[in-house]
Design a protein around this motif. Structure first.
Motif, PDB file in Angstrom:
ATOM      1  N   ASP A 112      -4.280   3.386  -2.942  1.00 19.86           N
ATOM      2  CA  ASP A 112      -3.796   3.536  -1.561  1.00 19.86           C
ATOM      3  C   ASP A 112      -4.883   3.100  -0.574  1.00 19.86           C
ATOM      4  O   ASP A 112      -5.976   2.692  -0.970  1.00 19.86           O
ATOM      5  CB  ASP A 112      -3.320   4.973  -1.311  1.00 19.86           C
ATOM      6  N   GLN A 113      -4.577   3.204   0.715  1.00 18.33           N
ATOM      7  CA  GLN A 113      -5.468   2.683   1.762  1.00 18.33           C
ATOM      8  C   GLN A 113      -6.894   3.211   1.620  1.00 18.33           C
ATOM      9  O   GLN A 113      -7.859   2.447   1.614  1.00 18.33           O
ATOM     10  CB  GLN A 113      -4.929   3.060   3.153  1.00 18.33           C
ATOM     11  N   VAL A 155      -8.900  -0.680   8.187  1.00 16.86           N
ATOM     12  CA  VAL A 155      -7.589  -0.687   7.544  1.00 16.86           C
ATOM     13  C   VAL A 155      -6.533  -0.852   8.631  1.00 16.86           C
ATOM     14  O   VAL A 155      -6.512  -0.099   9.600  1.00 16.86           O
ATOM     15  CB  VAL A 155      -7.334   0.620   6.775  1.00 16.86           C
ATOM     16  N   HIS A 156      -5.703  -1.865   8.497  1.00 17.88           N
ATOM     17  CA  HIS A 156      -4.592  -2.068   9.433  1.00 17.88           C
ATOM     18  C   HIS A 156      -3.308  -1.787   8.662  1.00 17.88           C
ATOM     19  O   HIS A 156      -2.979  -2.526   7.734  1.00 17.88           O
ATOM     20  CB  HIS A 156      -4.553  -3.508   9.939  1.00 17.88           C
ATOM     21  N   ASN A 157      -2.604  -0.732   9.031  1.00 20.39           N
ATOM     22  CA  ASN A 157      -1.324  -0.452   8.383  1.00 20.39           C
ATOM     23  C   ASN A 157      -0.234  -1.277   9.044  1.00 20.39           C
ATOM     24  O   ASN A 157      -0.098  -1.278  10.259  1.00 20.39           O
ATOM     25  CB  ASN A 157      -0.984   1.032   8.503  1.00 20.39           C
ATOM     26  N   GLY A 173       2.616   1.321   6.580  1.00 23.19           N
ATOM     27  CA  GLY A 173       1.870   1.401   5.330  1.00 23.19           C
ATOM     28  C   GLY A 173       2.565   0.738   4.150  1.00 23.19           C
ATOM     29  O   GLY A 173       2.049   0.798   3.035  1.00 23.19           O
ATOM     30  N   LYS A 222     -10.257   1.185   0.474  1.00 23.94           N
ATOM     31  CA  LYS A 222     -11.368   1.119   1.439  1.00 23.94           C
ATOM     32  C   LYS A 222     -12.673   1.552   0.761  1.00 23.94           C
ATOM     33  O   LYS A 222     -13.702   0.883   0.888  1.00 23.94           O
ATOM     34  CB  LYS A 222     -11.059   2.029   2.629  1.00 23.94           C
ATOM     35  N   SER A 229       0.836  -1.191   0.000  1.00 27.89           N
ATOM     36  CA  SER A 229       0.000   0.000   0.000  1.00 27.89           C
ATOM     37  C   SER A 229       0.874   1.244   0.000  1.00 27.89           C
ATOM     38  O   SER A 229       2.064   1.169  -0.321  1.00 27.89           O
ATOM     39  CB  SER A 229      -0.936  -0.050   1.201  1.00 27.89           C
ATOM     40  N   ARG A 230       0.312   2.384   0.384  1.00 31.17           N
ATOM     41  CA  ARG A 230       1.049   3.644   0.345  1.00 31.17           C
ATOM     42  C   ARG A 230       1.819   3.819   1.647  1.00 31.17           C
ATOM     43  O   ARG A 230       1.227   3.908   2.723  1.00 31.17           O
ATOM     44  CB  ARG A 230       0.061   4.798   0.142  1.00 31.17           C
ATOM     45  N   HIS A 247      -6.840  -4.825   4.686  1.00 32.89           N
ATOM     46  CA  HIS A 247      -8.211  -4.302   4.696  1.00 32.89           C
ATOM     47  C   HIS A 247      -9.142  -5.434   5.092  1.00 32.89           C
ATOM     48  O   HIS A 247      -9.076  -6.523   4.521  1.00 32.89           O
ATOM     49  CB  HIS A 247      -8.609  -3.783   3.314  1.00 32.89           C
ATOM     50  N   ALA A 287      -0.810  -3.035   3.796  1.00 32.78           N
ATOM     51  CA  ALA A 287      -2.042  -2.745   4.535  1.00 32.78           C
ATOM     52  C   ALA A 287      -2.973  -3.944   4.455  1.00 32.78           C
ATOM     53  O   ALA A 287      -3.066  -4.599   3.418  1.00 32.78           O
ATOM     54  CB  ALA A 287      -2.730  -1.507   3.983  1.00 32.78           C
TER      55      ALA A 287
END
Lengths: 303, 241
Positions: B207-208, B225-227, B231, B212, B163-164, B236, B234
């Protein structure tokens, strides 16, 4: 000394038993808790049976007990001689009273006085009943389209239920034929939303997510369920194998809407292979002013 | 048009090229994952499976299951009464994964299938997972809608994906991705291009917040969302009620 040891043993055993008892169950653990309601309508809710009642936003009277339990023996029509017992007793009492009065030398005039008192008393009762009906009529009308959604879910969810009435092989049609709801109340979206909330609550309970639970439980229920969460051991998530819902009653009392929803179905608890059936009534409450959504106030075991 | 790394190609072309990448890397896939992430991908996968909180007896569908890491972890959790279906669109990856699972003594139903057209009835599974796979799916929205469809009420979906990364770490992460990764790929797997694709496709992946929103669009509720590692990755989690 010996006695205190025995006592301690009993206490410890009781505690251990209590702890194992609350292990890994569905929410509420299959017991009744929180607000309990009898499904027979309360006097203030009972509307007159005349045709004008349709305009009354309050719940119309429900014939018999709305809980639709198998007819209790008391409700069955009295058979044979017992049917005549009432009138006969009345006549006997009347004759007895007349005999008593004449025995004490009381005249016909006293009898007329008694009659006047009866008429006045009856009139007062009638006026009281009429007043009660008028206060009932001033309550604000319910808006169930908006009421079906709790703040946690988008309102659209209530308007467009995304699941068919039954899932996982449950019976599809929920029997609503015998129920009577306030005008404008749509049972189908309410039932769909109730089932969503049941699943959602069960999930939040499995996760021990107190924030999510707080949104949909009354403070009293939060305490009860919070205690269950404190006491439980390792939680094996409960599987809802099948779920049916039926709105038993919708009523307005003391500035609150009450809805009693009967949930039946099968759950698999504690990782057991065999699913178990459940049958419980959830009493949901929502302030008439709409300041919160529906919250769970109590669970009643039905079967 | 779809993105294949930084290139724009037709959907069919993307599907074909992704297949090429995975056919090429299948043999060394696990070794490369360990080298590239310093073994951390194992922790991320463990974390995902732990978050799912599946009960014994549950039915789990692992999409883009590749070498079977998630399937193995799930199989242990659902026990003998449960089912884990191990799937991938790429036959080479799926075969490698099945062999590894069998070597570990785990025999699972295996199916080669496309995540955006699942051959399963609606409301079949308690959990659907896709780990480091959604990025390579040509029609992500369709795949998410399919994941939603096959879930039972009360079920949940896991999307574990690059992810970002948090802004302060971005320069270092970029340098690593575009300099170290392709070299590692050439040295170990003999294929620098495939690992350049990996780095590019991570940049092109939503991205997150975007992912989402895509999940909510597909009908998931309470999307969390769990980073992980600021990040870089991630998780989801989307639910169905």
């Amino acid at each position: 000394m010996k006695r205190s040891i025995a006592l301690a043993t009993v206490v410890v055993t009781a505690l251990l038993l209590a702890v194992t008892d609350v292990d890994a169950r569905r929410m509420g653990g299959g017991r009744s808790l929180g607000a309990q309601r009898s499904m027979t309508p309360a006097p203030s809710v009972t509307a007159p049976a005349n045709p004008g009642a349709a305009a009354n936003p309050v719940m119309p009277a429900q014939p018999g007990a709305a809980m639709a339990r198998p007819a209790a023996p008391a409700a069955a029509p009295a058979a044979g001689a017992s049917r005549w017992l009432g009138p006969i007793a009345g006549i006997a009492a009347g004759l007895g009273l007349a005999a008593l009065m004449s025995h004490f030398g009381l005249s016909e005039g006293f009898g007329s006085l008694l009659l006047v008192m009866l008429v006045v008393g009856g009139g007062l009762l009638l006026i009281r009943a009429l007043m009660a009906r008028r206060t009932g009529a001033t309550t604000a009308p319910m808006r169930y389209a908006a009421a079906a959604a709790t703040p946690a879910t988008p309102p659209a969810a209530a308007a467009t239920p995304r699941f068919e009435p039954a899932w996982a092989g449950g019976t599809s049609a929920t029997p609503t034929g015998a129920r009577r709801y306030p005008p404008g109340f749509e049972p189908a979206p309410f039932v769909a939303e109730a089932k969503r909330q049941f699943t959602k609550l069960q999930q939040a309970y499995d996760r021990g997510d107190r924030t999510a639970l707080a949104e949909v439980l009354t403070p009293a229920m939060q305490d009860e369920i919070g205690r269950e969460l404190d006491e439980r051991g390792h939680q094996v998530p409960t599987e809802v194998v099948s779920l049916n819902a039926d709105v038993l009653e919708v009523a307005t009392e003391a500035g609150q809407h009450w809805a009693s929803v009967r949930f039946t179905g099968l759950t698999r608890e504690d990782g057991k292979a065999q699913p178990e059936s459940f049958d419980e009534v959830w009493n949901l409450v929502k302030p008439v002013d709409g300041s919160t959504g529906w919250r769970l106030a109590g669970i009643q075991q039905y079967a | 048009m779809e993105s294949f790394g930084y290139e724009h190609v037709s959907p069919d072309e993307k599907t074909r090229r992704v297949r090429g990448v995975f056919d090429s890397v299948a043999g060394r896939y696990d070794l490369m994952n360990d080298l590239m992430s310093g073994g951390l991908h194992r922790l991320w996968k463990r974390y995902a499976v732990m978050t799912a909180h599946v009960r014994p007896g549950a039915r789990v569908l692992d999409l883009a299951g590749g070498t079977g890491d998630l399937a193995r972890l799930f199989a242990r959790r659902v026990g003998p009464e449960g089912t884990v279906v191990h799937t991938d669109i790429n036959g080479t990856m799926l075969a490698a994964g099945r062999d590894r699972l069998l070597d570990a003594g785990i025999a699972l139903p295996t199916a080669q299938c496309d995540a955006s057209a699942l051959p399963f009835a609606a409301r079949t599974f308690d959990c659907v997972s896709i780990a480091f796979g959604l990025r390579n799916v040509t029609h992500k929205d369709r795949a998410l809608a399919e994941m939603r469809r096959v879930l039972k009420p009360g079920g949940l979906s896991l999307v574990l994906e690059f992810s970002r990364v948090a802004a302060p770490l971005a320069p270092a992460y970029d340098w690593y991705s575009f300099n170290v990764l392709p070299r590692l790929g050439r040295l170990v797997a003999g294929d620098a291009d495939s690992y350049r694709y990996l780095a590019e496709s991570i940049r092109m992946h939503p991205d997150q917040a975007t992912l989402k929103a895509m999940m909510e669009q597909a009908g998931f509720e309470d999307v969390e969302v769990h980073n992980l590692m600021a990040g870089v990755v991630a998780l989801h989690v989307g639910r169905v009620y």
